[in-house]
Design an enzyme around this catalytic site. Structure first.
Site, short mmCIF file in Angstrom:
data_model
loop_
_atom_site.label_atom_id
_atom_site.label_comp_id
_atom_site.label_asym_id
_atom_site.label_seq_id
_atom_site.Cartn_x
_atom_site.Cartn_y
_atom_site.Cartn_z
CD GLU A 25 -4.50 2.08 -3.73
OE1 GLU A 25 -4.68 3.16 -3.84
OE2 GLU A 25 -3.58 1.46 -3.50
CE LYS A 160 5.89 1.78 -8.33
NZ LYS A 160 4.64 2.05 -7.82
#
Ligand code: PSU
Ligand code: MN
Length: 312
Positions: A25, A160
């Site tokens: 990405e 995260k």
């Protein structure tokens, strides 16, 4: 393939010869890391993919074209422009293409474009998820719905803890997304090897992952898979330190007017600053590790589909 797609020479050749390809990405380049570390990392990631027998396809939108495989100049351009480039998720994609703009692709958009090109394996750092407080804000990353619908396996270091990891897993379960732990019983939490949340299944080899991907898609089940790959021990962050930085960043976010698509880049940048750049090194190393495992998975998956060997 549609008329907006432009394959690089290297990617075109690999796909034509039925060789394994790994999608990468570009929001991680423009919005996830500072210049020039972002460019250096993106180029190293491509090299790691090649070293492990697959062809890298970094994906971005340049002048409205869906580029699958970027030149060094294009990677440098995205890295230098940073947050000036449009962070492009599914809903933004038609606008960026029609207006012939430059866009960095999120996990969701990279999956969309990879699928258009016929690429099934994708390596990144971390995926988006259900934000903390989503009960109020409705802030749930489009990455999750893409995983529900698009046939791409995403190798990442989990989620995260700027996000609500438990709710993210619930959401993935509802949408039938298979979540695997690579040599791990639990989902990693990006900077940390263990989030404390169980995955659906532990896998110990690229072969095992390839078999599960193959079973899923041979049955015609739609959607992707998440393969959580913990950061190597020597690069794991200190738990107290990272938790403190994340809590501080979340506090600052709540006190600011920042919302929507700007939330994640804000949190990423603040956590990086608050840990004095240490988290950036962890971030880079976990991406390298994901690129390696993704290439190995792509090689194995390719054997099941084409019954051929790896590149080179
Ligand atoms: N999480 C990270 N690093 C990242 C991102 C998420 O640890 O770089 C980026 C990815 O591109 C991901 C996007 O797809 O943020 C998710 O943004 P949002 O939460 O706005 O959907
Ligand atoms: Mn969001």
């Amino acid at each position: 393939m549609n008329k907006y797609i432009v394959l690089s020479k290297e990617v075109k050749l690999a796909l034509a010869n039925k060789q394994p390809v790994v999608a990468l990405e570009s929001t991680i380049i423009s919005h996830g890391m500072p210049y020039p570390k972002n460019v250096e990392t993106a180029l190293n990631v491509e090299e790691i993919v090649r070293m492990h027998g697959a062809t890298p396809a970094t994906i971005a939108i340049i002048g409205g074209k869906l580029k699958v495989g970027l030149t060094t100049e294009e990677i440098d351009f995205l890295g230098k422009k940073g947050q000036e480039v449009i962070k492009t998720s599914r809903r933004d994609l038609p606008i960026v293409v029609a207006k012939e703009l430059d866009g960095a692709t999120t996990v969701a958009t990279t999956m969309i474009i990879a699928a258009m090109a016929g690429i099934k394996v994708f390596a990144t750092g971390g995926i988006g998820g259900v934000h903390r407080g989503a009960q109020e804000t409705f802030d749930i990353s489009a990455d999750l719905l893409e995983l529900a619908n698009t046939e791409v396996a995403v190798i990442c270091a989990g989620i995260k803890s700027i996000l609500d990891i438990g709710l993210t897993l619930e959401y993935l379960e509802t949408h039938g997304v298979t979540v695997l732990g690579y040599k791990s019983d639990n989902l990693p939490a990006f900077y940390l090897r263990d989030s404390g949340f169980l995955v659906d299944e532990r896998v110990d080899s690229p072969k095992e992952v390839a078999n599960i991907m193959n079973a899923k898609w041979t049955m015609g089940l739609k959607g992707g898979l998440v393969i959580g790959n913990p950061v190597p021990e020597e690069y794991e962050e200190n738990k107290e330190k990272i938790t403190k930085a994340i809590n501080q960043a979340l506090l600052e976010l709540n006190e600011s007017d920042i919302k929507g698509k700007d939330s994640t880049p804000f949190l990423l940048a603040r956590v990086k600053d608050l840990t004095g750049g240490e988290s950036l090194e962890t971030n880079i190393q976990l991406v390298y590790n994901n690129a390696k495992v993704a290439a190995q998975i792509a090689v194995e998956y390719n054997k099941r589909i084409f019954n051929s060997s790896s590149r080179g």
